[in-house]
Design a protein around this motif. Structure first.
Motif, PDB file in Angstrom:
ATOM      1  N   LYS A  77       1.094  12.970  -6.273  1.00 41.88           N
ATOM      2  CA  LYS A  77       1.642  12.110  -5.211  1.00 41.88           C
ATOM      3  C   LYS A  77       1.244  10.640  -5.381  1.00 41.88           C
ATOM      4  O   LYS A  77       1.983   9.750  -4.955  1.00 41.88           O
ATOM      5  CB  LYS A  77       1.250  12.627  -3.827  1.00 41.88           C
ATOM      6  N   ALA A  78       0.102  10.369  -6.037  1.00 40.59           N
ATOM      7  CA  ALA A  78      -0.261   8.961  -6.251  1.00 40.59           C
ATOM      8  C   ALA A  78       0.777   8.308  -7.164  1.00 40.59           C
ATOM      9  O   ALA A  78       1.202   7.178  -6.948  1.00 40.59           O
ATOM     10  CB  ALA A  78      -1.654   8.844  -6.854  1.00 40.59           C
ATOM     11  N   PHE A  79       1.209   9.077  -8.179  1.00 45.49           N
ATOM     12  CA  PHE A  79       2.199   8.572  -9.136  1.00 45.49           C
ATOM     13  C   PHE A  79       3.569   8.375  -8.468  1.00 45.49           C
ATOM     14  O   PHE A  79       4.179   7.322  -8.584  1.00 45.49           O
ATOM     15  CB  PHE A  79       2.295   9.565 -10.303  1.00 45.49           C
TER      16      PHE A  79
ATOM     17  N   PHE B 294       0.861  -1.183   0.000  1.00 44.63           N
ATOM     18  CA  PHE B 294       0.000   0.000   0.000  1.00 44.63           C
ATOM     19  C   PHE B 294       0.897   1.233   0.000  1.00 44.63           C
ATOM     20  O   PHE B 294       1.878   1.290   0.736  1.00 44.63           O
ATOM     21  CB  PHE B 294      -0.917  -0.013   1.229  1.00 44.63           C
ATOM     22  N   THR B 295       0.522   2.202  -0.830  1.00 43.49           N
ATOM     23  CA  THR B 295       1.406   3.359  -0.989  1.00 43.49           C
ATOM     24  C   THR B 295       1.228   4.398   0.115  1.00 43.49           C
ATOM     25  O   THR B 295       2.082   5.262   0.275  1.00 43.49           O
ATOM     26  CB  THR B 295       1.178   4.016  -2.372  1.00 43.49           C
ATOM     27  N   ASN B 296       0.148   4.339   0.879  1.00 45.71           N
ATOM     28  CA  ASN B 296      -0.086   5.284   1.994  1.00 45.71           C
ATOM     29  C   ASN B 296      -0.001   6.739   1.552  1.00 45.71           C
ATOM     30  O   ASN B 296       0.545   7.580   2.269  1.00 45.71           O
ATOM     31  CB  ASN B 296       0.933   5.068   3.129  1.00 45.71           C
ATOM     32  N   ALA B 297      -0.497   7.039   0.339  1.00 48.98           N
ATOM     33  CA  ALA B 297      -0.356   8.394  -0.212  1.00 48.98           C
ATOM     34  C   ALA B 297      -1.394   9.367   0.335  1.00 48.98           C
ATOM     35  O   ALA B 297      -1.260  10.568   0.164  1.00 48.98           O
ATOM     36  CB  ALA B 297      -0.473   8.342  -1.734  1.00 48.98           C
ATOM     37  N   GLY B 298      -2.439   8.863   0.983  1.00 44.13           N
ATOM     38  CA  GLY B 298      -3.535   9.743   1.397  1.00 44.13           C
ATOM     39  C   GLY B 298      -4.410  10.048   0.188  1.00 44.13           C
ATOM     40  O   GLY B 298      -4.042   9.730  -0.948  1.00 44.13           O
ATOM     41  N   PRO B 299      -5.571  10.697   0.411  1.00 47.30           N
ATOM     42  CA  PRO B 299      -6.472  10.939  -0.724  1.00 47.30           C
ATOM     43  C   PRO B 299      -5.878  11.897  -1.750  1.00 47.30           C
ATOM     44  O   PRO B 299      -5.235  12.886  -1.377  1.00 47.30           O
ATOM     45  CB  PRO B 299      -7.714  11.561  -0.067  1.00 47.30           C
ATOM     46  N   GLU B 300      -6.082  11.586  -3.034  1.00 47.04           N
ATOM     47  CA  GLU B 300      -5.651  12.507  -4.095  1.00 47.04           C
ATOM     48  C   GLU B 300      -6.899  13.021  -4.791  1.00 47.04           C
ATOM     49  O   GLU B 300      -7.655  12.265  -5.392  1.00 47.04           O
ATOM     50  CB  GLU B 300      -4.735  11.807  -5.096  1.00 47.04           C
ATOM     51  N   ILE B 301      -7.110  14.342  -4.671  1.00 52.56           N
ATOM     52  CA  ILE B 301      -8.326  14.946  -5.225  1.00 52.56           C
ATOM     53  C   ILE B 301      -8.050  15.507  -6.620  1.00 52.56           C
ATOM     54  O   ILE B 301      -8.883  15.421  -7.509  1.00 52.56           O
ATOM     55  CB  ILE B 301      -8.848  16.099  -4.315  1.00 52.56           C
ATOM     56  N   GLY B 302      -6.855  16.095  -6.796  1.00 53.42           N
ATOM     57  CA  GLY B 302      -6.489  16.677  -8.095  1.00 53.42           C
ATOM     58  C   GLY B 302      -6.602  15.627  -9.192  1.00 53.42           C
ATOM     59  O   GLY B 302      -6.266  14.468  -8.978  1.00 53.42           O
TER      60      GLY B 302
END
Ligand code: GLU
Length: 470
Positions: A404-406, A391-399
């Motif tokens: 940060k997801a990438f 799990f990448t633990n990136a938090g929610p990505e709204i944009g």
């Protein structure tokens, strides 16, 4: 890495601990447990599966205690089972919860057995409880014992400990795995995730690598790795409340760009050793299974597909493994000829991308060595349907444009490349270099943000330029 919470209070802590575990459920886990200092004994309950199973046991037993520790486990050593669930105890005296991986668990296990300890689980974590007990027998002091015991541990850990002889106290230690202390009113806490205690704390102290802490309901004492008492800066963790608001940024994408150092920190936290990744960071048995990999098949869509394409050179370079990369939407419309020992890797931020799930489903009918998934949502179908996962633990990505997801997917993919090379015992130096690079990435990103003024100027100059005449 899953969740740790510990509490010492003037009120009963059972419900607080269960609630804390529930707020960390989003991280994924396979079992849960709690140990409470009740009267002069320590009372423990553990359950396979959901925290609600543990909650039901609590309703049945109604333990009353003002000090305790609790845990959600994601198995790395020993299958998911009640016996392997935390807290682990030693001689009904010391109880611990642990997040992370102890790399030198084998020699420690042998030594403790020779010292006469009965080892009840298959975990690396139980050994920590016995080791603390062993040193406490020598010095008579729990803090000294915690220092001596952790000196022997190689790998990553955040630990919370309770001792039958120290009612009202929780002890903690951290090395390469997140842990923070929460200050409340007539109560104090320790947790691996601020969300676990966000509603009941006034402020947080983030522990640093090598730190120890001793907390009672009145007092928080923190010591550094030389055992010197230290003050860690008190912080208010706004991120927990503002994960889905824009904060002071113009738009979500800008906010998420600036979150990258923290997000990548969260991806690599607890997964890196000194010069390598830790064993089984993709889950139980992964390090063993990776020994045989000869090829890798990636499937993904959009941004995640770009992550696979970017990471391919690391797989070729660090683990010398040929890679195939497919659009998830096209993969199942051909007949992939799967060579022996090919690993199937699917990547998706949500873990619910329909084409990627369909590709994973199709891959199951093929003779792959196994399936790894990289995603941001532990409860997702993709994570559930894969043999191993990160799990990448990136938090929610709204944009909408991914940032940060990438970059957190890239961090996970680099860890996969290092992990495979480690299992195959190749390219030690390249592994060490890549591990250092990963460790340095959050601070390098921060440094890059320092270029903002120059970049603003350059973009303004470019924007003013006339379009080339056609
Ligand atoms: N390595 C430990 C175990 O397998 C801890 C796992 C965790 O961080 O939850 O029990």
């Amino acid at each position: 890495m899953c969740g740790i919470i510990g509490a010492t209070s003037s009120r009963s802590v059972g419900k607080i601990l269960i609630k804390g575990l529930q707020s960390m459920e989003y991280r994924g886990y396979d079992s849960a447990g709690i140990a409470l200092h009740q009267k002069e004994q320590i009372f423990r309950l553990r359950a396979l599966g959901k925290v609600s199973n543990l909650e039901e046991m609590m309703v049945e037993h109604k333990p009353k205690a003002k000090t305790g520790i609790a845990h959600t486990r994601w198995a790395t050593h020993g299958k998911p089972s009640e016996d392997n669930a935390h807290p682990h105890g030693s001689n009904d005296e010391i109880y611990i919860v642990h997040n992370g991986i102890i790399e030198n668990h084998e020699p420690i296990r042998t030594r403790l057995k020779n010292e006469g300890y009965q080892i009840a689980s298959q975990t690396d974590s139980e050994l920590i409880a016995h080791l603390i007990h062993f040193y406490k027998q020598k010095s008579g002091k729990i803090t000294q014992a915690l220092i001596e015991a952790t000196k022997e541990l190689k790998g990553a850990y955040s630990i919370a400990v309770i001792d039958k002889d120290k009612k009202g106290k929780v002890f903690a230690a951290r090395q390469k795995s997140p842990l923070l202390i929460g200050r409340g009113i007539e109560e104090n806490f320790v947790a691996s995730d601020p969300l676990a205690i966000a509603n009941i704390t006034e402020g947080f102290y983030l522990l640093e690598d090598g730190d120890f802490a001793e907390i009672s309901k009145e007092k928080i004492r923190i010591f550094d790795e030389t055992s010197k008492a230290v003050q860690r800066k008190e912080t208010l963790i706004a991120a927990t409340a503002t994960a889905t608001t824009r904060g002071g940024y113009k738009h979500f994408m800008e906010k998420e760009i600036y979150e990258q150092p923290e997000s990548i920190g969260n991806t690599i936290n607890g997964r890196l050793g000194e010069n390598d990744v830790l064993d089984n960071i993709f889950g139980l048995g992964s390090s063993d299974a990776f020994k045989d990999i000869k090829r890798i098949q990636f499937v993904a869509c959009g941004t995640s597909l770009h992550a696979a394409k970017t990471a391919r050179k690391w797989f070729e370079d660090i683990c010398e493994t040929p890679c195939y990369i497919d659009f998830a939407s096209e993969y199942r419309y051909r007949n992939p000829l799967v060579e022996e020992n090919t690993l199937f890797v699917s990547i998706s931020q949500s873990g619910e991308t329909a084409d990627t799930l369909a590709a994973l489903e199709y891959a199951k009918s093929k003779d792959y060595l196994g399936a790894v998934s990289i995603c941001n949502v532990p409860t997702s179908t993709m994570a559930r349907d894969s043999d191993w996962k990160m799990f990448t633990n990136a938090g929610p990505e709204i944009g909408v444009a991914s940032t940060k997801a990438f970059t957190t997917q890239l961090a996970a993919l680099l860890m996969l490349a290092i992990s495979i090379a480690k299992s195959q015992n190749i390219n030690k130096e390249k592994r060490a270099e890549a591990t250092q690079d990963l460790r340095n990435t959050p601070s390098l990103l921060q440094e890059a943000f320092g270029l903002k003024a120059d970049i603003d100027q350059i973009t303004e100059n470019i924007a003013k330029k006339d379009k080339p005449s056609t």
